[in-house]
Design a protein around this motif. Structure first.
Motif, PDB file in Angstrom:
ATOM      1  N   ILE A  39       7.210   0.486  11.652  1.00 60.26           N
ATOM      2  CA  ILE A  39       5.899  -0.152  11.485  1.00 60.26           C
ATOM      3  C   ILE A  39       5.434  -0.028  10.037  1.00 60.26           C
ATOM      4  N   SER A  40       5.637   1.137   9.436  1.00 62.67           N
ATOM      5  CA  SER A  40       5.246   1.316   8.031  1.00 62.67           C
ATOM      6  C   SER A  40       6.004   0.359   7.122  1.00 62.67           C
ATOM      7  N   TYR A  41       7.318   0.218   7.352  1.00 68.05           N
ATOM      8  CA  TYR A  41       8.095  -0.741   6.546  1.00 68.05           C
ATOM      9  C   TYR A  41       7.574  -2.161   6.768  1.00 68.05           C
ATOM     10  N   TRP A  42       7.237  -2.495   8.004  1.00 70.22           N
ATOM     11  CA  TRP A  42       6.715  -3.834   8.285  1.00 70.22           C
ATOM     12  C   TRP A  42       5.377  -4.049   7.574  1.00 70.22           C
ATOM     13  N   PHE A  43       4.466  -3.060   7.615  1.00 73.70           N
ATOM     14  CA  PHE A  43       3.170  -3.204   6.968  1.00 73.70           C
ATOM     15  C   PHE A  43       3.308  -3.365   5.453  1.00 73.70           C
ATOM     16  N   VAL A  44       4.245  -2.642   4.833  1.00 72.63           N
ATOM     17  CA  VAL A  44       4.469  -2.792   3.385  1.00 72.63           C
ATOM     18  C   VAL A  44       5.008  -4.198   3.104  1.00 72.63           C
ATOM     19  N   THR A  45       5.938  -4.653   3.928  1.00 74.17           N
ATOM     20  CA  THR A  45       6.522  -5.985   3.750  1.00 74.17           C
ATOM     21  C   THR A  45       5.459  -7.062   3.938  1.00 74.17           C
ATOM     22  N   LYS A  46       4.629  -6.909   4.947  1.00 73.02           N
ATOM     23  CA  LYS A  46       3.552  -7.869   5.206  1.00 73.02           C
ATOM     24  C   LYS A  46       2.579  -7.926   4.023  1.00 73.02           C
ATOM     25  N   ARG A  47       2.242  -6.743   3.490  1.00 73.92           N
ATOM     26  CA  ARG A  47       1.343  -6.689   2.321  1.00 73.92           C
ATOM     27  C   ARG A  47       1.984  -7.387   1.131  1.00 73.92           C
ATOM     28  N   LEU A  48       3.289  -7.176   0.937  1.00 69.25           N
ATOM     29  CA  LEU A  48       4.006  -7.815  -0.164  1.00 69.25           C
ATOM     30  C   LEU A  48       3.999  -9.336  -0.008  1.00 69.25           C
ATOM     31  N   LEU A  49       4.325  -9.819   1.175  1.00 70.23           N
ATOM     32  CA  LEU A  49       4.380 -11.268   1.402  1.00 70.23           C
ATOM     33  C   LEU A  49       3.006 -11.909   1.239  1.00 70.23           C
ATOM     34  N   LYS A  50       1.979 -11.297   1.784  1.00 73.58           N
ATOM     35  CA  LYS A  50       0.624 -11.816   1.610  1.00 73.58           C
ATOM     36  C   LYS A  50       0.188 -11.730   0.153  1.00 73.58           C
ATOM     37  N   GLY A  51       0.629 -10.653  -0.521  1.00 70.82           N
ATOM     38  CA  GLY A  51       0.241 -10.411  -1.909  1.00 70.82           C
ATOM     39  C   GLY A  51       0.782 -11.424  -2.884  1.00 70.82           C
ATOM     40  N   VAL A  52       1.803 -12.172  -2.474  1.00 71.31           N
ATOM     41  CA  VAL A  52       2.332 -13.247  -3.323  1.00 71.31           C
ATOM     42  C   VAL A  52       1.251 -14.303  -3.521  1.00 71.31           C
ATOM     43  N   LEU A  53       0.451 -14.531  -2.485  1.00 76.30           N
ATOM     44  CA  LEU A  53      -0.593 -15.554  -2.536  1.00 76.30           C
ATOM     45  C   LEU A  53      -1.959 -14.995  -2.920  1.00 76.30           C
ATOM     46  N   VAL A  54      -2.303 -13.850  -2.339  1.00 80.07           N
ATOM     47  CA  VAL A  54      -3.627 -13.263  -2.554  1.00 80.07           C
ATOM     48  C   VAL A  54      -3.485 -11.764  -2.741  1.00 80.07           C
ATOM     49  N   LYS A  55      -4.092 -11.254  -3.820  1.00 81.87           N
ATOM     50  CA  LYS A  55      -4.044  -9.810  -4.063  1.00 81.87           C
ATOM     51  C   LYS A  55      -4.703  -9.085  -2.901  1.00 81.87           C
ATOM     52  N   PRO A  56      -4.052  -8.058  -2.351  1.00 78.42           N
ATOM     53  CA  PRO A  56      -4.647  -7.313  -1.239  1.00 78.42           C
ATOM     54  C   PRO A  56      -5.997  -6.720  -1.622  1.00 78.42           C
ATOM     55  N   GLU A  57      -6.932  -6.743  -0.680  1.00 77.42           N
ATOM     56  CA  GLU A  57      -8.261  -6.180  -0.906  1.00 77.42           C
ATOM     57  C   GLU A  57      -8.129  -4.711  -1.294  1.00 77.42           C
ATOM     58  N   GLY A  81       4.176  -2.264  -6.796  1.00 81.13           N
ATOM     59  CA  GLY A  81       3.562  -1.329  -5.861  1.00 81.13           C
ATOM     60  C   GLY A  81       4.295  -1.289  -4.528  1.00 81.13           C
ATOM     61  N   SER A  82       4.742  -2.461  -4.077  1.00 83.77           N
ATOM     62  CA  SER A  82       5.467  -2.522  -2.807  1.00 83.77           C
ATOM     63  C   SER A  82       6.815  -1.829  -2.927  1.00 83.77           C
ATOM     64  N   PHE A  83       7.510  -2.055  -4.034  1.00 84.83           N
ATOM     65  CA  PHE A  83       8.799  -1.375  -4.214  1.00 84.83           C
ATOM     66  C   PHE A  83       8.611   0.134  -4.317  1.00 84.83           C
ATOM     67  N   ALA A  84       7.507   0.555  -4.951  1.00 86.30           N
ATOM     68  CA  ALA A  84       7.214   1.991  -5.007  1.00 86.30           C
ATOM     69  C   ALA A  84       6.945   2.520  -3.591  1.00 86.30           C
ATOM     70  N   SER A  85       6.277   1.720  -2.773  1.00 80.53           N
ATOM     71  CA  SER A  85       6.023   2.130  -1.384  1.00 80.53           C
ATOM     72  C   SER A  85       7.333   2.246  -0.608  1.00 80.53           C
ATOM     73  N   TYR A  86       8.248   1.295  -0.802  1.00 84.73           N
ATOM     74  CA  TYR A  86       9.552   1.384  -0.128  1.00 84.73           C
ATOM     75  C   TYR A  86      10.289   2.657  -0.545  1.00 84.73           C
ATOM     76  N   LYS A  87      10.224   2.966  -1.844  1.00 82.83           N
ATOM     77  CA  LYS A  87      10.891   4.173  -2.344  1.00 82.83           C
ATOM     78  C   LYS A  87      10.264   5.422  -1.711  1.00 82.83           C
TER      79      LYS A  87
END
Length: 170
Positions: free
Chosen positions: A92-110, A121-127
């Motif tokens: 679930i954590s990997y999915w949430f990071v991936t979802k944030r990354l994909l959404k972040g391509v269009l809109v910066k996360p709040e 930031g997403s790659f740092a989260s994966y690491k």
């Protein structure tokens, strides 16, 4: 419940949960990313961070979401009256990071620090997720349980439990 530390591995839903918790309780939310980073995305110097962190933790009420430097993490746990450890399964954590990354391509996360790259930031989260089992494990839970005698310790292990917790608080 006046001083609340919300923590867990990257992609555990801390920020989303903390925003909802702050709205329900009217307790001011302090996201660590906004304390650790300058508006341009660079790290603040450690002395500035420590001063800001100390000012927040010594105030009457707060919600702090995130991890930050290890020494301040333990200081925050000591100062808090409520510890909320979001320990979702890794998938679930990997999915949430991936979802944030994909959404972040269009809109910066709040709440994302200005000038900070969502991609980096997403790659740092994966690491960090890859390294997380070394810290976010049964030993940590044992330490939390051992040191939370006069505190409320809440360990959340599913998204359903997260939703229920918010319902219980309202």
């Amino acid at each position: 419940m006046r001083k609340i530390a919300v923590f867990g591995k990257p992609g555990s839903g801390k920020s989303t949960f903390s925003k909802k918790l702050a709205a329900q309780t009217s307790i001011q939310l302090h996201q660590l990313d906004s304390i650790i980073y300058k508006a341009n995305g660079e790290l603040v110097d450690r002395k500035t961070y420590d001063k800001t962190h100390q000012e927040i933790t010594s105030s009457e009420s707060w919600i702090i979401d995130g991890f930050g430097p290890i020494s301040s993490f333990y200081e925050r746990l000591e100062a808090a009256d409520t510890l909320i450890y979001i320990d979702l399964p890794y998938v679930i954590s990997y999915w949430f990071v991936t979802k944030r990354l994909l959404k972040g391509v269009l809109v910066k996360p709040e709440g994302w620090p200005e000038g900070s790259s969502v991609l980096k930031g997403s790659f740092a989260s994966y690491k960090m997720l890859r390294l997380s089992p070394k810290f976010w494990n049964a030993d940590l839970v044992a330490k939390l349980e051992e040191n939370s005698e006069n505190k409320s310790l809440i360990i959340v292990r599913s998204t359903r439990e997260l939703e229920r917790l918010l319902d219980d608080i309202s």
